[in-house]
Write a protein that holds these residues in place. Structure first.
Motif, PDB file in Angstrom:
ATOM      1  N   LYS A 140      46.526  42.556  39.019  1.00 12.89           N
ATOM      2  CA  LYS A 140      47.384  41.419  38.677  1.00 12.89           C
ATOM      3  C   LYS A 140      47.125  40.329  39.684  1.00 12.89           C
ATOM      4  O   LYS A 140      47.312  40.528  40.887  1.00 12.89           O
ATOM      5  N   ASP A 141      46.659  39.193  39.198  1.00  9.38           N
ATOM      6  CA  ASP A 141      46.394  38.034  40.063  1.00  9.38           C
ATOM      7  C   ASP A 141      45.512  38.396  41.261  1.00  9.38           C
ATOM      8  O   ASP A 141      45.870  38.170  42.411  1.00  9.38           O
ATOM      9  N   ASP A 142      44.364  38.996  41.007  1.00  9.97           N
ATOM     10  CA  ASP A 142      43.356  39.335  42.014  1.00  9.97           C
ATOM     11  C   ASP A 142      43.781  40.391  43.028  1.00  9.97           C
ATOM     12  O   ASP A 142      43.161  40.532  44.076  1.00  9.97           O
ATOM     13  N   LYS A 143      44.848  41.135  42.759  1.00  8.50           N
ATOM     14  CA  LYS A 143      45.257  42.240  43.627  1.00  8.50           C
ATOM     15  C   LYS A 143      45.316  43.507  42.784  1.00  8.50           C
ATOM     16  O   LYS A 143      45.827  43.497  41.674  1.00  8.50           O
ATOM     17  N   ARG A 157      38.208  54.615  31.645  1.00 13.20           N
ATOM     18  CA  ARG A 157      38.779  53.844  30.543  1.00 13.20           C
ATOM     19  C   ARG A 157      39.224  52.508  31.126  1.00 13.20           C
ATOM     20  O   ARG A 157      39.938  52.478  32.123  1.00 13.20           O
ATOM     21  N   THR A 158      38.771  51.399  30.540  1.00 13.86           N
ATOM     22  CA  THR A 158      39.194  50.088  31.019  1.00 13.86           C
ATOM     23  C   THR A 158      39.832  49.312  29.884  1.00 13.86           C
ATOM     24  O   THR A 158      39.511  49.519  28.713  1.00 13.86           O
ATOM     25  N   MET A 178      37.416  47.962  42.062  1.00 17.59           N
ATOM     26  CA  MET A 178      37.286  48.765  40.868  1.00 17.59           C
ATOM     27  C   MET A 178      36.160  49.795  41.041  1.00 17.59           C
ATOM     28  O   MET A 178      36.336  50.954  40.724  1.00 17.59           O
ATOM     29  N   GLN A 179      35.026  49.338  41.565  1.00 24.16           N
ATOM     30  CA  GLN A 179      33.909  50.250  41.800  1.00 24.16           C
ATOM     31  C   GLN A 179      34.234  51.258  42.900  1.00 24.16           C
ATOM     32  O   GLN A 179      33.838  52.419  42.816  1.00 24.16           O
ATOM     33  N   ASN A 201      45.030  39.944  34.295  1.00 22.59           N
ATOM     34  CA  ASN A 201      45.499  41.337  34.277  1.00 22.59           C
ATOM     35  C   ASN A 201      44.442  42.258  33.680  1.00 22.59           C
ATOM     36  O   ASN A 201      43.887  41.978  32.622  1.00 22.59           O
ATOM     37  N   GLU A 202      44.192  43.346  34.390  1.00 23.40           N
ATOM     38  CA  GLU A 202      43.190  44.317  33.962  1.00 23.40           C
ATOM     39  C   GLU A 202      43.673  45.694  34.365  1.00 23.40           C
ATOM     40  O   GLU A 202      44.394  45.849  35.348  1.00 23.40           O
TER      41      GLU A 202
END
Length: 167
Positions: free
Chosen positions: A70-73, A22-23, A1-2, A30-31
């Motif tokens: 999704k699920d750490d990917k 925007r997050t 993400m960074q 899920n993010e």
């Protein structure tokens, strides 16, 4: 993400636009992260465009990147590269989102302020050191804001020390 944020910020500086982040988090697995042009906003002025002396700050620019976890990917979901406004790479370092005071500049401003050197003189010396205004990463207003914050923090520290001596 960074890493995505840094990559898109650097891309924006090279191309001549600022970015906003925007997050949203849907659940623990899920993010979503949206990195958009700083002119993406929804603000609509009540003043007619023909009357304005300055162009609108936001014009609903569609450019941006959306990545989803999704699920750490992480997956790149949407990429829009087209802007609906002019880009100016020569002055992109002066767009608000791209302006930064580095540690050297902060230290110089603090030291000069402590010995009563006026802010405009400090800023002009840094402009000379950088080789001109076009090489600056911040504006004089940023320097003034930083010194204002520095002075307020010194006042707070002084107030707390006076309070401690009374007890």
């Amino acid at each position: 993400m960074q890493e995505a944020n840094k990559f898109y910020s650097d891309y924006g500086k090279r191309c001549g636009f600022g970015i906003q982040t925007r997050t949203s988090k849907k659940d623990d697995n899920n993010e979503e992260l949206r990195l958009v042009c700083s002119r993406e906003g929804k603000y609509v002025s009540s003043i007619r465009p023909e009357v304005k002396t300055l162009p609108s700050q936001t014009n609903q620019c569609p450019a941006g990147v959306t990545i989803t976890r999704k699920d750490d990917k992480w997956f790149v979901r949407i990429v829009v590269l087209d802007h609906n406004h002019e880009l100016c790479p020569q002055t992109s370092n002066l767009i608000r989102a791209n302006r930064k005071l580095n540690m050297h500049a902060k230290h110089t401003l603090e030291v000069n302020d402590d010995v009563d050197v006026r802010i405009n003189k400090s800023f002009l010396s840094m402009v000379g050191e950088a080789g001109g205004y076009e090489n600056m990463q911040f504006m004089e207003r940023d320097a003034r804001n930083f010194i204002g914050q520095h002075r307020r923090s010194l006042c707070k520290e002084g107030d707390s020390q006076v309070l401690l001596r009374h007890f």
